[in-house]
Design an enzyme around this catalytic site. Structure first.
Site, short mmCIF file in Angstrom:
data_model
loop_
_atom_site.label_atom_id
_atom_site.label_comp_id
_atom_site.label_asym_id
_atom_site.label_seq_id
_atom_site.Cartn_x
_atom_site.Cartn_y
_atom_site.Cartn_z
N SER A 130 94.29 25.90 28.54
CA SER A 130 94.48 27.15 27.82
C SER A 130 93.35 27.39 26.82
O SER A 130 92.18 27.37 27.20
CB SER A 130 95.86 27.14 27.15
OG SER A 130 96.25 28.43 26.73
N ASP A 284 99.79 31.95 36.84
CA ASP A 284 99.59 32.02 35.39
C ASP A 284 99.55 33.48 34.96
O ASP A 284 98.74 34.27 35.46
CB ASP A 284 98.28 31.32 35.03
CG ASP A 284 98.12 31.07 33.54
OD1 ASP A 284 98.68 31.83 32.73
OD2 ASP A 284 97.40 30.12 33.18
N HIS A 313 101.72 29.21 33.70
CA HIS A 313 100.79 28.63 32.73
C HIS A 313 101.22 27.22 32.35
O HIS A 313 100.37 26.35 32.11
CB HIS A 313 100.73 29.52 31.49
CG HIS A 313 99.68 29.11 30.50
ND1 HIS A 313 98.33 29.21 30.75
CD2 HIS A 313 99.78 28.57 29.26
CE1 HIS A 313 97.64 28.77 29.71
NE2 HIS A 313 98.50 28.37 28.80
#
Length: 338
Positions: A130, A284, A313
């Protein structure tokens, strides 16, 4: 969170958007030993709600990243409550007066940590999940001569318009709490923090995750139970200004920002010399694979390696999807072997 970490004092840190971060402090933890040739360094920045110890789920004995072979440097993002943040800064830059921080600023500080404190001159791999993955790209653009390989996963080189809009949504949920008071609160705006967590939970996992009841594998008997838990976690464990500081950093994410490329995104990605594998999750909702597929055409010699997971995600969150972990380790081993 573990209190077992070190702090590097940077003094007054000049910022990309102007001004300085006074008495800037970068918190970090190292694992393993620097090799005599200095060629075994792995840098792992932290992700949005992460800290140095949460990166421990991405390495360990017998894995591709192993402190027995690698010198792993886990570095805390500005604003995460461990490095300099609104919540731990005193004086005129405390709380809602904390300055705007970019990924460029974070990487400039991390470079100083490695070179001035740790004696590192080359990095074998920068990797992370991320926002940590976003920092991987930034490292490769900002210090191309230093970084040998990058492996960003569930990340992007530039925050997309859709991602920006999502972040505006969770920000609005938090700031609607009148206790927030423009960041100048006396007590935490827990209703706003809880609303932030509830909205966030809807995006962290895929539609398939909820449709098929995959949340039960995480111990929840319903989507509402998961949302309640995320709301409680954010209300109990986070400072509102810290979350908003990092959110602004995320929204401003763009490897071409700054005087070197002046917004020329293609030129910035084209300047990357590091061996690169991009590993998105196909479901995601923050960083869809299409963004990485475009990036792969712009980064010389890069590999686009998507992984399909109903966890979305959060496929990257250690323990959620063993297959994701296996593929991540495979790609890390490949990059380190070259």
């Amino acid at each position: 969170m573990s209190s077992d970490y070190d702090v590097f004092r940077l003094g007054d840190l000049p910022l990309l958007k102007g001004g300085v971060l006074k008495d800037a402090r970068l918190a970090y933890k190292t694992y393993g030993t620097l090799a005599p040739k200095g060629d075994n360094v792995v840098v792992m920045p932290t992700f949005y709600t992460g800290s140095h110890d949460r990166n421990e789920g991405f390495f360990g004995p017998g894995r591709a990243l192993d402190p027995a072979r690698h010198y792993i440097v886990s570095v805390n993002l500005f604003g995460n409550g461990v490095s300099s943040s609104p919540s731990n800064t005193e004086g005129p830059q405390s709380g809602g007066n904390f300055p705007a921080i970019t990924l460029h600023d974070n990487i400039a500080a991390q470079n100083r940590l490695l070179t001035e404190r740790l004696g590192v001159t080359q990095i074998a791999l920068v990797t992370g999940w991320s926002m940590a993955g976003c920092q991987s790209y930034q490292w490769a653009v900002q210090y191309p001569e230093m970084v040998k390989a990058i492996l960003p996963f569930c990340a992007s080189a530039r925050t997309s318009p859709h991602n920006f809009v999502f972040l505006e949504g969770v920000k609005a949920a938090l700031c609607a709490d009148p206790i927030w008071n423009g960041g100048h609160y006396d007590t935490q705006p827990v209703e706003g923090l809880g609303a932030f967590g509830r909205v966030y939970a809807g995006w962290a996992f895929s539609q398939t995750f909820y449709r098929t009841g995959l949340y039960r594998q995480l111990g929840y008997d319903s989507p509402l139970a998961l949302m309640d838990d995320w709301a409680r976690d954010h209300a109990e464990n986070w400072d509102a200004n810290d979350l908003l500081c990092k959110l602004a950093t995320w929204q401003a994410g763009d490897v071409s920002a700054g005087p070197r490329f002046n917004g020329d995104y293609k030129a910035a990605l084209g300047s990357i010399r590091a061996r690169t594998i991009l590993m998105p999750c196909t479901q995601d909702l923050y960083f869809p694979p299409e963004d990485n597929e475009i990036e792969a055409t712009l980064i010389p010699g890069s590999q686009f390696a998507p992984y399909n997971s109903d966890f979305g995600h959060c496929a990257a969150n250690p323990g959620n999807d063993p297959g994701f972990t296996t593929q991540l380790d495979m790609h890390a081993a490949t990059l380190l072997a070259l």
